[in-house]
Design a protein around this motif. Structure first.
Motif, PDB file in Angstrom:
ATOM      1  N   GLY A  52       2.609   1.633  -3.277  1.00  0.00           N
ATOM      2  CA  GLY A  52       1.608   1.980  -4.289  1.00  0.00           C
ATOM      3  C   GLY A  52       1.138   3.417  -4.177  1.00  0.00           C
ATOM      4  O   GLY A  52       0.805   4.060  -5.171  1.00  0.00           O
ATOM      5  N   GLU A  53       1.179   3.927  -2.939  1.00  0.00           N
ATOM      6  CA  GLU A  53       0.729   5.294  -2.700  1.00  0.00           C
ATOM      7  C   GLU A  53       1.495   6.306  -3.571  1.00  0.00           C
ATOM      8  O   GLU A  53       0.935   7.285  -4.060  1.00  0.00           O
ATOM      9  N   LEU A  94      -2.523   6.592 -10.640  1.00  0.00           N
ATOM     10  CA  LEU A  94      -2.849   5.217 -11.033  1.00  0.00           C
ATOM     11  C   LEU A  94      -3.970   4.654 -10.144  1.00  0.00           C
ATOM     12  O   LEU A  94      -4.167   5.101  -9.019  1.00  0.00           O
ATOM     13  N   SER A  95      -4.672   3.657 -10.678  1.00  0.00           N
ATOM     14  CA  SER A  95      -5.717   2.997  -9.896  1.00  0.00           C
ATOM     15  C   SER A  95      -5.061   2.116  -8.838  1.00  0.00           C
ATOM     16  O   SER A  95      -3.859   1.837  -8.908  1.00  0.00           O
ATOM     17  N   LYS A  96      -5.869   1.663  -7.885  1.00  0.00           N
ATOM     18  CA  LYS A  96      -5.364   0.800  -6.811  1.00  0.00           C
ATOM     19  C   LYS A  96      -4.674  -0.435  -7.375  1.00  0.00           C
ATOM     20  O   LYS A  96      -3.600  -0.837  -6.933  1.00  0.00           O
ATOM     21  N   ALA A 114      -1.443   0.441  -9.166  1.00  0.00           N
ATOM     22  CA  ALA A 114      -0.422   0.834  -8.191  1.00  0.00           C
ATOM     23  C   ALA A 114       0.151  -0.401  -7.504  1.00  0.00           C
ATOM     24  O   ALA A 114       1.356  -0.486  -7.249  1.00  0.00           O
ATOM     25  N   TYR A 133       0.838  -1.200   0.000  1.00  0.00           N
ATOM     26  CA  TYR A 133       0.000   0.000   0.000  1.00  0.00           C
ATOM     27  C   TYR A 133       0.874   1.253   0.000  1.00  0.00           C
ATOM     28  O   TYR A 133       0.638   2.207  -0.736  1.00  0.00           O
ATOM     29  N   ARG A 179      -0.268   6.195  -6.819  1.00  0.00           N
ATOM     30  CA  ARG A 179      -1.650   6.696  -6.765  1.00  0.00           C
ATOM     31  C   ARG A 179      -1.651   8.212  -6.634  1.00  0.00           C
ATOM     32  O   ARG A 179      -2.349   8.920  -7.356  1.00  0.00           O
TER      33      ARG A 179
END
Ligand SMILES: Nc1ncnc2c1ncn2[C@@H]1O[C@H](COP(=O)(O)OP(=O)(O)OP(=O)(O)O)[C@@H](O)[C@H]1O
Ligand code: SF4
Ligand SMILES: [Mg+2]
Length: 352
Positions: free
Chosen positions: A134-135, A143-145, A148, A131, A138
């Motif tokens: 990925g943040e 980017l989408s979840k 990401a 997460y 994002r």
């Protein structure tokens, strides 16, 4: 006597930058902290450059101003109590100290990223590693979840975390110290910055893990052709990965040199002391040399050469005149590109 001017830092031995000049150029940087004890002069005229594909190691004992310089570059100094009374920090030719807060923010993380010593306190314990990685995508790239997360796995692979796909939802405490530091490297790499500043990135790790993480960082730096500033108080850690070294003492650079030359022939008594205090395999059992005394209180830096109370070579002039960073040459005057020493007796130190 001539002194090295503001562009005195060691020239880039490899890699070039599409911008044409050095990626980063720090000029005559001063940082002070206003404290109850007085003004602590933490950085007192630092100059260095870093080019794309180049690694600068910044070395010095605790309190020498390594991190404060990095914080000034990154724009994360505590102000107040910190203040930058003088200096320039050019990134791709533009002085970041003259930029608006908004412009600075655009550089931070995207163009210049930082890796800290302590991954555990830099990562959020209640969010999964995937997460947090990925943040970056994002927030900065929209980017989408799902996208990401795929990017996070890609990055975890890149920093050689085994079974990245299976581990992407794990939390920071489920990883070893070395793996957590790889995650920090992945975070720094996420937006493909031009420059990474790594502040003691391996200090908290076991010696063997230190070498692995350092090798990984060096490998990625080459692959991405990034500039890298490696801050450390441990010469051994950077020997194989740095191109050039700047040795700091009491907020000043006291010696600069291409890395292997510094090891072979130090031109400053302080560097000599640091080298003599490294344990060596061929001297097992012998007592290690230690530089006597402690670094100065930065509210009361000694006059002349700040190192004089600890220096075995100190003479009268050392107590009155601040030595400039003199260009270091061969005994016959032959050039030693990129070498400088802020010692009145650099000749005696390097040539004996
Ligand atoms: N927020 C602050 N407030 C007051 N003084 C500070 C602050 N941050 C740093 N300093 C001062 O600046 C000096 C230089 O600190 P810096 O963190 O750059 O040292 P360093 O070379 O990175 O040492 P270390 O190896 O311990 O990390 C410190 O001795 C401290 O006195
Ligand atoms: S200038 Fe003097 S005190 Fe400073 S390092 Fe050189 S010999 Fe030592
Ligand atoms: Mg530090």
């Amino acid at each position: 006597m001539t002194t090295i001017d503001k562009t005195s830092s060691v020239p880039a031995p490899r890699g070039s930058d599409d911008f044409g000049g050095p990626l980063l150029e720090v000029r005559d940087l001063h940082v002070e902290f206003h404290t109850r004890d007085g003004v602590a002069k933490a950085v007192n005229g630092v100059n260095y450059t870093v080019s794309a594909g180049e690694t600068l190691a910044v070395l010095g004992e605790s309190g020498s101003g390594k991190s404060v310089t990095a914080q000034a570059i990154m724009g994360i100094l505590d102000m107040p109590p910190g203040r930058i009374p003088k200096g320039e920090i050019f990134f791709r030719g533009e002085d970041m100290l003259k930029m608006s807060a908004d412009e600075r923010r655009k550089i931070r993380g995207r163009k210049i990223a930082m890796i800290f010593q302590d991954a555990l306190s830099s990562l959020n314990p209640v969010l999964s590693v995937g997460y947090q990685l990925g943040e970056m995508f994002r927030v900065h790239q929209g980017l989408s979840k799902k996208e990401a997360k795929a990017k996070a796995i890609e990055l975890m692979d890149k920093v050689k975390i085994p079974a990245a796909k299976a581990r992407v939802d794990d939390y920071p405490h489920q990883f070893s110290g070395g793996m957590r530091q790889r995650i920090m490297i992945a975070m720094a790499l996420a937006l493909e910055p031009d420059l990474i500043i790594a502040d003691e990135p391996t200090t908290a790790l076991d010696v063997t893990v230190q070498a692995q993480v350092m090798d990984l960082l060096a490998e990625l730096q080459r692959e991405y052709n990034m500039g890298l500033i490696l801050i450390t108080h441990d010469l051994g850690v950077v020997a194989d990965v740095a191109d050039k070294i700047a040795v700091m003492y009491a907020g000043r650079i006291v010696e600069t040199a291409p890395v292997h030359e510094l090891y072979k022939r130090p031109a400053h008594p302080y560097t000599k002391g640091l080298l003599d205090s490294i344990p060596r395999l061929d001297q097992k059992g012998q007592e290690l040399y230690a530089i006597k005394g402690l670094p100065p209180n930065l509210t009361r830096i000694p006059s002349g050469c700040a190192f004089n109370p600890r220096c075995p070579m100190a003479q009268d002039i050392c107590r009155t005149d601040i030595p400039a960073l003199f260009p270091v040459t061969e005994r016959d005057g032959g050039e030693l590109p990129g070498r400088g020493s802020a010692c009145h007796f650099w000749k005696e130190t390097i040539h004996g």
